[in-house]
Enzyme design. Structure first.
Site, PDB file in Angstrom:
ATOM      1  N   ASN A   4      45.497  33.788 -46.593  1.00 11.93           N
ATOM      2  CA  ASN A   4      44.229  34.504 -46.391  1.00 11.93           C
ATOM      3  C   ASN A   4      43.073  33.679 -46.913  1.00 11.93           C
ATOM      4  O   ASN A   4      43.239  32.905 -47.861  1.00 11.93           O
ATOM      5  CB  ASN A   4      44.206  35.826 -47.184  1.00 11.93           C
ATOM      6  CG  ASN A   4      45.290  36.790 -46.759  1.00 11.93           C
ATOM      7  OD1 ASN A   4      45.653  36.873 -45.598  1.00 11.93           O
ATOM      8  ND2 ASN A   4      45.821  37.529 -47.727  1.00 11.93           N
ATOM      9  N   ASN A  38      55.784  43.285 -60.353  1.00  7.62           N
ATOM     10  CA  ASN A  38      55.002  43.613 -61.551  1.00  7.62           C
ATOM     11  C   ASN A  38      55.327  45.063 -61.928  1.00  7.62           C
ATOM     12  O   ASN A  38      56.136  45.726 -61.268  1.00  7.62           O
ATOM     13  CB  ASN A  38      53.502  43.343 -61.342  1.00  7.62           C
ATOM     14  CG  ASN A  38      52.873  44.257 -60.303  1.00  7.62           C
ATOM     15  OD1 ASN A  38      53.398  45.337 -60.010  1.00  7.62           O
ATOM     16  ND2 ASN A  38      51.759  43.842 -59.741  1.00  7.62           N
ATOM     17  N   THR A  40      57.331  41.411 -64.235  1.00  7.22           N
ATOM     18  CA  THR A  40      56.244  40.756 -64.971  1.00  7.22           C
ATOM     19  C   THR A  40      55.312  41.836 -65.511  1.00  7.22           C
ATOM     20  O   THR A  40      55.010  42.813 -64.828  1.00  7.22           O
ATOM     21  CB  THR A  40      55.470  39.770 -64.066  1.00  7.22           C
ATOM     22  OG1 THR A  40      54.911  40.477 -62.967  1.00  7.22           O
ATOM     23  CG2 THR A  40      56.369  38.668 -63.551  1.00  7.22           C
ATOM     24  N   GLY A  74      52.197  41.182 -67.325  1.00  7.26           N
ATOM     25  CA  GLY A  74      50.889  40.681 -67.752  1.00  7.26           C
ATOM     26  C   GLY A  74      50.930  40.206 -69.189  1.00  7.26           C
ATOM     27  O   GLY A  74      51.749  39.357 -69.554  1.00  7.26           O
ATOM     28  N   GLY A  80      50.212  36.493 -60.567  1.00  6.52           N
ATOM     29  CA  GLY A  80      51.603  36.818 -60.205  1.00  6.52           C
ATOM     30  C   GLY A  80      52.142  35.809 -59.205  1.00  6.52           C
ATOM     31  O   GLY A  80      53.319  35.411 -59.274  1.00  6.52           O
ATOM     32  N   ASP A  81      51.299  35.376 -58.287  1.00  3.96           N
ATOM     33  CA  ASP A  81      51.734  34.379 -57.295  1.00  3.96           C
ATOM     34  C   ASP A  81      52.051  33.049 -57.976  1.00  3.96           C
ATOM     35  O   ASP A  81      53.022  32.370 -57.621  1.00  3.96           O
ATOM     36  CB  ASP A  81      50.632  34.161 -56.248  1.00  3.96           C
ATOM     37  CG  ASP A  81      50.314  35.430 -55.483  1.00  3.96           C
ATOM     38  OD1 ASP A  81      51.230  36.265 -55.335  1.00  3.96           O
ATOM     39  OD2 ASP A  81      49.166  35.586 -55.044  1.00  3.96           O
ATOM     40  N   SER A 109      42.749  28.140 -59.115  1.00  2.00           N
ATOM     41  CA  SER A 109      43.176  28.350 -60.503  1.00  2.00           C
ATOM     42  C   SER A 109      44.616  27.908 -60.764  1.00  2.00           C
ATOM     43  O   SER A 109      45.073  27.941 -61.912  1.00  2.00           O
ATOM     44  CB  SER A 109      43.051  29.841 -60.839  1.00  2.00           C
ATOM     45  OG  SER A 109      44.041  30.589 -60.145  1.00  2.00           O
TER      46      SER A 109
HETATM   47  O1  RIB Z   1      47.942  37.994 -54.978  1.00  2.00           O
HETATM   48  C1  RIB Z   1      46.615  37.641 -54.748  1.00  2.00           C
HETATM   49  C2  RIB Z   1      46.381  37.515 -53.263  1.00  2.00           C
HETATM   50  O2  RIB Z   1      46.554  38.788 -52.677  1.00  2.00           O
HETATM   51  C3  RIB Z   1      44.997  37.083 -52.869  1.00  2.00           C
HETATM   52  O3  RIB Z   1      44.845  35.686 -52.818  1.00  2.00           O
HETATM   53  C4  RIB Z   1      44.781  37.820 -51.562  1.00  2.00           C
HETATM   54  O4  RIB Z   1      44.618  36.979 -50.461  1.00  2.00           O
HETATM   55  C5  RIB Z   1      45.962  38.763 -51.402  1.00  2.00           C
HETATM   56  O5  RIB Z   1      46.913  38.271 -50.542  1.00  2.00           O
END
Ligand code: RIB
Length: 294
Positions: free
Chosen positions: A6, A177, A207, A209, A239-240, A279
């Site tokens: 996205n 999470n 997870t 935090g 989280g990603d 980040s």
């Molecule tokens: O986890 C964060 C992401 O969630 C964002 O980058 C946004 O695009 C959504 O997919």
């Protein structure tokens, strides 16, 4: 990686608005994002050879996200460019570093099944990492293809959806999470929800935090990994970052607790900078943090 990409439009505000309220933003900015792309960048920056399977539109956002993959060293040769808008996310980030996110799936929604080349890539990978921003059918198809080829299968169940048994039994690792754990485990009591969910999957990582993460193996709590104490500016993509770094660490043979420690350091670094992809830390920065006393 079978996942979403996205363009994130990020509004920085003092606090998250209430329903019906209008707030003036302090700033607005665009950053590459999407759970799939964030996780792929995190895996690549952590040192894993990473291939992205997903779709972008033929628009400017699609071209920017395609360039983001190249910059991160991700193999984008299988990325589809389709006749739809590239996915977009509208994100509100408060001074407290909390956020709310709305996703317009666009091109991501067109990945409903795998091509032969994509299926081969999934079957040839050491680890398959997925989220739930693509249609559920392709997530299930990918998991089953990976499972039958002996690829390690990881799912980050975000955004939370009910996961059918067919999918959950194909997973080696489920990462959620606390909100996703409660929803999928069917209880507001996090410990109870986590135990219920853990009973359905080989490895579950919850997870938490600032509270770190809890690892369950075959239904039993196996380890707790503490968080790093850092000043958070924006938790979007944390989280990603955890998931991508964790997958990279498992792919290179680290044990689950070490992989979660590595991923926790990566996530702690990510919350200190605004935006998702910008980040996500490099391996050098993760290792430098791990070398510091916790
Ligand atoms: O986890 C964060 C992401 O969630 C964002 O980058 C946004 O695009 C959504 O997919």
């Amino acid at each position: 990686m079978v996942g979403s990409a996205n363009m994130d439009i990020v509004f920085s505000v003092e606090r998250i608005p209430s329903p019906g309220e209008t707030l003036l933003a302090d700033s607005v900015a665009r950053y590459p994002g999407g759970k799939g792309l964030n996780q792929a960048v995190a895996a690549a920056r952590a040192g894993a050879a990473t291939t992205f399977i997903g779709a972008l539109g033929k628009d400017e956002n699609g071209s920017e996200l395609f360039a983001t993959m190249a910059d991160a060293g991700i193999d984008s040769s299988l990325v589809r460019r389709v006749a739809a808008d590239t996915g977009q996310a509208f994100i509100v980030v408060a001074d407290s570093a909390e956020n709310t996110i709305i996703v317009a799936s666009g091109a991501n929604a067109q990945v409903a099944s795998l091509t032969d080349a994509e299926r081969d890539a999934v079957s040839g990978a050491a680890v398959l990492l997925m989220q739930l921003e693509l249609p559920l059918e392709v997530v299930i198809e990918s998991a089953l293809a990976a499972r039958s080829a002996g690829t390690t299968v990881m799912l980050n169940a975000a955004p939370a959806l009910d996961i059918p048994d067919e999918l959950i039994t194909a997973l080696d690792y489920l990462i959620v999470n606390e909100h996703e754990a409660s929803l999928l485990g069917g209880s507001e009591d996090l410990a109870e929800a986590s135990h219920r969910l853990a009973a359905r999957v080989e490895h579950l990582i919850v997870t938490l935090g600032r509270e770190g993460s809890v690892i369950y193996r075959r239904g039993d709590e196996a380890a707790r990994v503490p968080a790093r104490d850092v000043m958070a500016i924006d938790t979007t993509g944390a989280g990603d970052t955890f998931c991508g770094a964790f997958a990279a660490a498992i792919a290179e043979g680290q044990g689950i607790a070490d992989a979660a420690t590595f991923a926790t350091a990566a996530a702690a670094l990510s919350v200190q900078i605004l935006g998702a992809v910008p980040s996500i830390p490099s391996r050098d920065r993760i290792e430098a943090m791990l070398a510091e006393p916790a």
